[in-house]
Design an enzyme around this catalytic site. Sequence first.
Site, PDB file in Angstrom:
ATOM      1  N   SER A  21       0.836  -1.216   0.000  1.00 43.05           N
ATOM      2  CA  SER A  21       0.000   0.000   0.000  1.00 43.05           C
ATOM      3  C   SER A  21       0.862   1.254   0.000  1.00 43.05           C
ATOM      4  CB  SER A  21      -0.875   0.065   1.259  1.00 43.05           C
ATOM      5  OG  SER A  21      -1.739  -1.026   1.349  1.00 43.05           O
ATOM      6  N   ILE A  95      -7.419   6.100  -0.096  1.00 46.96           N
ATOM      7  CA  ILE A  95      -8.592   5.215  -0.096  1.00 46.96           C
ATOM      8  C   ILE A  95      -9.195   5.179  -1.492  1.00 46.96           C
ATOM      9  CG2 ILE A  95     -10.937   4.916   0.806  1.00 46.96           C
ATOM     10  CD1 ILE A  95     -10.060   6.542   3.283  1.00 46.96           C
ATOM     11  N   TYR A 150      -5.493   9.629  -9.683  1.00 46.69           N
ATOM     12  CA  TYR A 150      -4.878   9.070 -10.892  1.00 46.69           C
ATOM     13  C   TYR A 150      -5.296   9.891 -12.108  1.00 46.69           C
ATOM     14  CZ  TYR A 150      -3.425   5.899 -14.518  1.00 46.69           C
ATOM     15  OH  TYR A 150      -2.832   5.375 -15.631  1.00 46.69           O
ATOM     16  N   TYR A 160     -10.287   1.960 -16.532  1.00 48.42           N
ATOM     17  CA  TYR A 160     -10.327   2.564 -15.196  1.00 48.42           C
ATOM     18  C   TYR A 160     -11.772   2.769 -14.732  1.00 48.42           C
ATOM     19  CZ  TYR A 160      -7.942   4.876 -11.317  1.00 48.42           C
ATOM     20  OH  TYR A 160      -7.440   5.207 -10.079  1.00 48.42           O
TER      21      TYR A 160
HETATM   22  P1  NAI Z   1      -4.553  -0.307  -1.390  1.00 46.53           P
HETATM   23  O1  NAI Z   1      -5.548  -1.330  -1.834  1.00 46.53           O
HETATM   24  O2  NAI Z   1      -3.369  -0.796  -0.665  1.00 46.53           O
HETATM   25  O3  NAI Z   1      -5.268   0.849  -0.550  1.00 46.53           O
HETATM   26  C1  NAI Z   1      -6.643   1.187  -0.674  1.00 46.53           C
HETATM   27  C2  NAI Z   1      -7.167   1.337   0.749  1.00 46.53           C
HETATM   28  O4  NAI Z   1      -8.511   1.836   0.789  1.00 46.53           O
HETATM   29  C3  NAI Z   1      -7.167   0.003   1.515  1.00 46.53           C
HETATM   30  O5  NAI Z   1      -6.354   0.099   2.670  1.00 46.53           O
HETATM   31  C4  NAI Z   1      -8.622  -0.180   1.867  1.00 46.53           C
HETATM   32  O6  NAI Z   1      -8.829  -0.930   3.051  1.00 46.53           O
HETATM   33  C5  NAI Z   1      -9.070   1.272   1.982  1.00 46.53           C
HETATM   34  N1  NAI Z   1     -10.528   1.406   2.020  1.00 46.53           N
HETATM   35  C6  NAI Z   1     -11.437   0.875   1.159  1.00 46.53           C
HETATM   36  N2  NAI Z   1     -12.686   1.167   1.568  1.00 46.53           N
HETATM   37  C7  NAI Z   1     -12.569   1.908   2.711  1.00 46.53           C
HETATM   38  C8  NAI Z   1     -13.504   2.524   3.603  1.00 46.53           C
HETATM   39  N3  NAI Z   1     -14.835   2.422   3.413  1.00 46.53           N
HETATM   40  N4  NAI Z   1     -13.016   3.210   4.664  1.00 46.53           N
HETATM   41  C9  NAI Z   1     -11.677   3.312   4.897  1.00 46.53           C
HETATM   42  N5  NAI Z   1     -10.755   2.771   4.076  1.00 46.53           N
HETATM   43  C10 NAI Z   1     -11.195   2.074   3.002  1.00 46.53           C
HETATM   44  O7  NAI Z   1      -4.104   0.417  -2.759  1.00 46.53           O
HETATM   45  P2  NAI Z   1      -3.262   1.755  -3.063  1.00 46.53           P
HETATM   46  O8  NAI Z   1      -2.883   1.655  -4.489  1.00 46.53           O
HETATM   47  O9  NAI Z   1      -2.228   1.965  -2.039  1.00 46.53           O
HETATM   48  O10 NAI Z   1      -4.387   2.879  -2.983  1.00 46.53           O
HETATM   49  C11 NAI Z   1      -4.246   4.064  -2.266  1.00 46.53           C
HETATM   50  C12 NAI Z   1      -4.739   5.266  -3.068  1.00 46.53           C
HETATM   51  O11 NAI Z   1      -3.862   5.497  -4.165  1.00 46.53           O
HETATM   52  C13 NAI Z   1      -6.139   5.107  -3.663  1.00 46.53           C
HETATM   53  O12 NAI Z   1      -6.820   6.346  -3.584  1.00 46.53           O
HETATM   54  C14 NAI Z   1      -5.826   4.775  -5.099  1.00 46.53           C
HETATM   55  O13 NAI Z   1      -6.892   5.061  -5.980  1.00 46.53           O
HETATM   56  C15 NAI Z   1      -4.636   5.705  -5.319  1.00 46.53           C
HETATM   57  N6  NAI Z   1      -3.852   5.434  -6.516  1.00 46.53           N
HETATM   58  C16 NAI Z   1      -3.375   4.180  -6.760  1.00 46.53           C
HETATM   59  C17 NAI Z   1      -2.683   3.910  -7.924  1.00 46.53           C
HETATM   60  C18 NAI Z   1      -2.228   2.513  -8.213  1.00 46.53           C
HETATM   61  O14 NAI Z   1      -1.927   2.225  -9.390  1.00 46.53           O
HETATM   62  N7  NAI Z   1      -2.138   1.644  -7.239  1.00 46.53           N
HETATM   63  C19 NAI Z   1      -2.391   4.970  -8.918  1.00 46.53           C
HETATM   64  C20 NAI Z   1      -2.896   6.266  -8.546  1.00 46.53           C
HETATM   65  C21 NAI Z   1      -3.604   6.475  -7.386  1.00 46.53           C
END
Ligand code: NAI
Length: 271
Positions: A21, A95, A150, A160
């Site tokens: 994450s 998130i 993103y 997406y």
């Molecule tokens: P991740 O899956 O590790 O993190 C997403 C988090 O959102 C998880 O910890 C999940 O438990 C949490 N979450 C979901 N529903 C929730 C709720 N109701 N209340 C509280 N928390 C909740 O994935 P990542 O990639 O670290 O995502 C973090 C951010 O980065 C997101 O906003 C994602 O869209 C953004 N992002 C990710 C990219 C990628 O390619 N991985 C690229 C650009 C942005």
Amino acid sequence: MSYNLLKGKKGIIFGALDENSIAWKTAERVHEEGGTFVLTNAPIAMRMGKINELAEKTGSEIIPADATDVDDIQNLIDKSMEILGGKIDFVLHSIGMSVNVRKGRHYTDLKYDWLEKGWDVSAVSFHKVMQVLYKSDAMNEWGSIVALTYMAAQRTFPDYNDMADNKAYLESIARSFGYFFGKDKKVRVNTISQSPTPTTAGQGVKGFDGFISYAEKMSPLGNATALDCANYTVSLFSDLTKRVTMQNLYNDGGFSNTGVSQEVIERFTEE
Ligand code: NAI
């Protein structure tokens, strides 16, 4: 390397699910830079238990909160101020979730109750967090709030899906709330637009492997990693960026301003 950039600063970090994450890497870097924080995630995500490792490593407490539930957020913010011994200097909103993406529903065939759920989790939750912080007067002056986004908010990436619209909404909330937080509380609000990154949320997007290697070949500096994003966030939490606000900031190795790269041309040039 540590520069003590966040010495004495206190915050809340949303969204560390596992060691991939972006929020996990950010928590590690903030800790190295001398910041202290509360970790939070959805109660359902706690079941994995992974977050306990991060809490131990960074000397942090965990407070579960569903980021779509205003009462949960209020409890999180009240308890965080008790634990940290005062107001908050930094918040990371990391998130994202789309039910339509998860269930493989095409953009031209969305289920609207799923759309509403994803929009609430991925975009409106940012408003809810800021509204509770604002009304509770929980932020210190010159504090900093960051959410992750993103580039599909600006340009179309077909797979997406409805997350593109959620990100556009999220970025708009950062500008709109950033105005009032700036004027009334001297707090800055920004979004970081991050390269595709191999995390649980990232890999949920259809065709992610193609997506990430195309971005790598298009970006003069290559894709920004989760650690790069963590470092950028640290700089935005630090006092070195005090008047950067209401911005959508690209951390993408130059992808967003590249029309085409030599590597991509070569793949399409017939010998
Ligand atoms: P991740 O899956 O590790 O993190 C997403 C988090 O959102 C998880 O910890 C999940 O438990 C949490 N979450 C979901 N529903 C929730 C709720 N109701 N209340 C509280 N928390 C909740 O994935 P990542 O990639 O670290 O995502 C973090 C951010 O980065 C997101 O906003 C994602 O869209 C953004 N992002 C990710 C990219 C990628 O390619 N991985 C690229 C650009 C942005």
